[in-house]
Motif scaffolding. Structure first.
Motif, PDB file in Angstrom:
ATOM      1  N   GLY A 104       1.502  30.436 -11.510  1.00  0.00           N
ATOM      2  CA  GLY A 104       1.806  31.389 -12.566  1.00  0.00           C
ATOM      3  C   GLY A 104       1.615  30.866 -13.972  1.00  0.00           C
ATOM      4  O   GLY A 104       2.085  31.480 -14.945  1.00  0.00           O
ATOM      5  N   ILE A 105       0.913  29.747 -14.131  1.00  0.00           N
ATOM      6  CA  ILE A 105       0.716  29.186 -15.473  1.00  0.00           C
ATOM      7  C   ILE A 105      -0.260  30.030 -16.282  1.00  0.00           C
ATOM      8  O   ILE A 105      -0.126  30.168 -17.498  1.00  0.00           O
ATOM      9  N   GLY A 106      -1.242  30.615 -15.587  1.00  0.00           N
ATOM     10  CA  GLY A 106      -2.257  31.405 -16.285  1.00  0.00           C
ATOM     11  C   GLY A 106      -3.426  30.537 -16.708  1.00  0.00           C
ATOM     12  O   GLY A 106      -3.317  29.316 -16.810  1.00  0.00           O
ATOM     13  N   TYR A 107      -4.561  31.201 -16.973  1.00  0.00           N
ATOM     14  CA  TYR A 107      -5.779  30.461 -17.306  1.00  0.00           C
ATOM     15  C   TYR A 107      -5.636  29.694 -18.621  1.00  0.00           C
ATOM     16  O   TYR A 107      -6.084  28.551 -18.739  1.00  0.00           O
ATOM     17  N   THR A 108      -5.010  30.303 -19.621  1.00  0.00           N
ATOM     18  CA  THR A 108      -4.856  29.638 -20.914  1.00  0.00           C
ATOM     19  C   THR A 108      -3.952  28.414 -20.782  1.00  0.00           C
ATOM     20  O   THR A 108      -4.287  27.328 -21.264  1.00  0.00           O
ATOM     21  N   GLY A 109      -2.800  28.585 -20.120  1.00  0.00           N
ATOM     22  CA  GLY A 109      -1.886  27.464 -19.934  1.00  0.00           C
ATOM     23  C   GLY A 109      -2.490  26.365 -19.093  1.00  0.00           C
ATOM     24  O   GLY A 109      -2.329  25.168 -19.399  1.00  0.00           O
ATOM     25  N   GLY A 110      -3.197  26.754 -18.017  1.00  0.00           N
ATOM     26  CA  GLY A 110      -3.835  25.757 -17.164  1.00  0.00           C
ATOM     27  C   GLY A 110      -4.878  24.953 -17.915  1.00  0.00           C
ATOM     28  O   GLY A 110      -4.950  23.722 -17.780  1.00  0.00           O
ATOM     29  N   ALA A 111      -5.689  25.639 -18.732  1.00  0.00           N
ATOM     30  CA  ALA A 111      -6.718  24.947 -19.514  1.00  0.00           C
ATOM     31  C   ALA A 111      -6.081  23.986 -20.513  1.00  0.00           C
ATOM     32  O   ALA A 111      -6.571  22.867 -20.717  1.00  0.00           O
ATOM     33  N   ALA A 112      -4.969  24.402 -21.124  1.00  0.00           N
ATOM     34  CA  ALA A 112      -4.292  23.550 -22.107  1.00  0.00           C
ATOM     35  C   ALA A 112      -3.738  22.289 -21.446  1.00  0.00           C
ATOM     36  O   ALA A 112      -3.875  21.175 -21.982  1.00  0.00           O
ATOM     37  N   ILE A 113      -3.118  22.443 -20.276  1.00  0.00           N
ATOM     38  CA  ILE A 113      -2.552  21.288 -19.566  1.00  0.00           C
ATOM     39  C   ILE A 113      -3.656  20.314 -19.150  1.00  0.00           C
ATOM     40  O   ILE A 113      -3.545  19.094 -19.341  1.00  0.00           O
ATOM     41  N   LEU A 114      -4.737  20.847 -18.585  1.00  0.00           N
ATOM     42  CA  LEU A 114      -5.830  19.990 -18.129  1.00  0.00           C
ATOM     43  C   LEU A 114      -6.549  19.324 -19.296  1.00  0.00           C
ATOM     44  O   LEU A 114      -6.992  18.179 -19.195  1.00  0.00           O
ATOM     45  N   CYS A 115      -6.648  20.037 -20.422  1.00  0.00           N
ATOM     46  CA  CYS A 115      -7.271  19.463 -21.616  1.00  0.00           C
ATOM     47  C   CYS A 115      -6.435  18.288 -22.125  1.00  0.00           C
ATOM     48  O   CYS A 115      -6.974  17.239 -22.498  1.00  0.00           O
ATOM     49  N   ALA A 116      -5.117  18.450 -22.118  1.00  0.00           N
ATOM     50  CA  ALA A 116      -4.225  17.360 -22.534  1.00  0.00           C
ATOM     51  C   ALA A 116      -4.349  16.180 -21.574  1.00  0.00           C
ATOM     52  O   ALA A 116      -4.385  15.013 -22.003  1.00  0.00           O
ATOM     53  N   GLY A 117      -4.437  16.471 -20.259  1.00  0.00           N
ATOM     54  CA  GLY A 117      -4.603  15.407 -19.275  1.00  0.00           C
ATOM     55  C   GLY A 117      -5.897  14.639 -19.480  1.00  0.00           C
ATOM     56  O   GLY A 117      -5.924  13.401 -19.398  1.00  0.00           O
ATOM     57  N   LEU A 118      -6.978  15.355 -19.765  1.00  0.00           N
ATOM     58  CA  LEU A 118      -8.267  14.709 -20.000  1.00  0.00           C
ATOM     59  C   LEU A 118      -8.215  13.840 -21.250  1.00  0.00           C
ATOM     60  O   LEU A 118      -8.763  12.728 -21.273  1.00  0.00           O
ATOM     61  N   ALA A 119      -7.544  14.326 -22.284  1.00  0.00           N
ATOM     62  CA  ALA A 119      -7.405  13.543 -23.518  1.00  0.00           C
ATOM     63  C   ALA A 119      -6.650  12.243 -23.248  1.00  0.00           C
ATOM     64  O   ALA A 119      -7.017  11.174 -23.766  1.00  0.00           O
ATOM     65  N   ILE A 120      -5.602  12.311 -22.431  1.00  0.00           N
ATOM     66  CA  ILE A 120      -4.829  11.105 -22.089  1.00  0.00           C
ATOM     67  C   ILE A 120      -5.710  10.103 -21.336  1.00  0.00           C
ATOM     68  O   ILE A 120      -5.647   8.891 -21.577  1.00  0.00           O
ATOM     69  N   VAL A 121      -6.548  10.611 -20.420  1.00  0.00           N
ATOM     70  CA  VAL A 121      -7.463   9.721 -19.680  1.00  0.00           C
ATOM     71  C   VAL A 121      -8.408   9.013 -20.643  1.00  0.00           C
ATOM     72  O   VAL A 121      -8.632   7.797 -20.544  1.00  0.00           O
ATOM     73  N   PHE A 122      -8.965   9.743 -21.610  1.00  0.00           N
ATOM     74  CA  PHE A 122      -9.898   9.134 -22.561  1.00  0.00           C
ATOM     75  C   PHE A 122      -9.199   8.111 -23.455  1.00  0.00           C
ATOM     76  O   PHE A 122      -9.786   7.076 -23.804  1.00  0.00           O
TER      77      PHE A 122
END
Length: 283
Positions: A104-122
């Motif tokens: 139930g996070i939604g596409y916008t929320g899911g994209a935001a979480i994954l974008c933050a995760g990718l930034a942490i990896v970098f």
């Protein structure tokens, strides 16, 4: 005249490449593999009614096995490499759908979480001292960071593709055209500007995932949903055949024209030698 011993003393340690050069063939294979990831994930989770949670677990188990095989390989094997890419796409598809739809996070929320995760990896990658050049990675730690970044990139791509086609209402065909236009822009920036190549690579890598997702949805979804109604099974079969053919072609090319080895890896900031993760040869 130098003796054999003298000549051998001048040789340097090199490491066989485990990751392919980033060429046109690389991007074609990436788009086919990620499109297969979209339809393959939907085939198991939706068509076969396995569900997003169980499908995610299945694909992650397969992904871990494939990554272990890739990490243990001593040089590039296209079949292994692209199997891992395809599995990051399928796992990323079901993980993203599990978060966005079931969770139930939604596409916008899911994209935001994954974008933050990718930034942490970098950030972790940058601080690790490993090379950021994806063609010159030659350590275990560097390759692990590479695969984690790819998993986050493909998961983020799934959410962004759904966000474009569903949340913003652009539909599959318009979204695919928009993403293709952005990819052409990135290509132009690569050849005609001095924009950092690694930045362009990762932007393109993320965007090829929603491009593959929208193309996969366009081929497989019903006519009343804006698709061609091929179905996930036939679309996945066609994409799998195309991927196998392209991998076979790349395998033949690598055998005919072996990739040049890399210099022994060093820490990006200190220059200290690092343990290589590929076959060591003397050149």
């Amino acid at each position: 005249m130098p003796t054999p011993a003298t000549r051998s003393d001048t040789r340097v340690r090199m490491v066989m490449r485990k990751l392919p050069h980033v060429t046109v063939l690389f991007w074609v294979l990436k788009i086919v593999a990620t499109t297969l990831g979209e339809t393959g994930g939907d085939l198991l989770a939706q068509t076969l009614n396995v569900g997003y949670l169980v499908s995610t677990v299945i694909f992650f188990v397969l992904l871990v096995v494939a990554v272990v095989v890739q990490l243990k390989a001593r040089r590039l094997h296209p079949a292994i490499f692209w199997t891992v890419i395809a599995l990051t796409s399928t796992a990323g598809t079901t993980l993203s759908d599990l978060m966005n739809r079931t969770g139930g996070i939604g596409y916008t929320g899911g994209a935001a979480i994954l974008c933050a995760g990718l930034a942490i990896v970098f950030i972790a990658w940058w601080r690790s001292g490993q090379t950021l050049d994806v063609e010159n990675i030659a350590t275990f730690r560097g390759e692990m960071l590479y695969w984690i970044a790819i998993l986050f990139s493909n998961s983020l791509g799934t959410s962004s593709g759904d966000f474009l086609s569903d949340s913003l209402g652009f539909g599959f065909s318009i979204s695919a055209l928009m993403l293709s236009a952005i990819m052409l822009l990135l290509l132009g920036l690569h050849y005609f500007t001095r924009v950092n190549g690694m930045l362009l690579f990762w932007i393109a890598f993320v965007l090829t995932r929603p491009l593959g997702a929208t193309v996969g949805d366009y081929l497989s979804k019903p006519l009343d949903h804006g698709g061609l109604a091929w179905g996930t099974m036939w679309t996945s079969a066609a994409l799998l055949a195309a991927l196998i053919g392209l991998i076979a072609y790349q395998t033949v090319q690598v055998r005919r024209h072996p990739l040049q080895p890399l210099p022994a890896p060093t820490h990006r900031r200190t220059g200290a030698p690092q343990r290589p993760n590929g076959e060591v040869v003397l050149a």
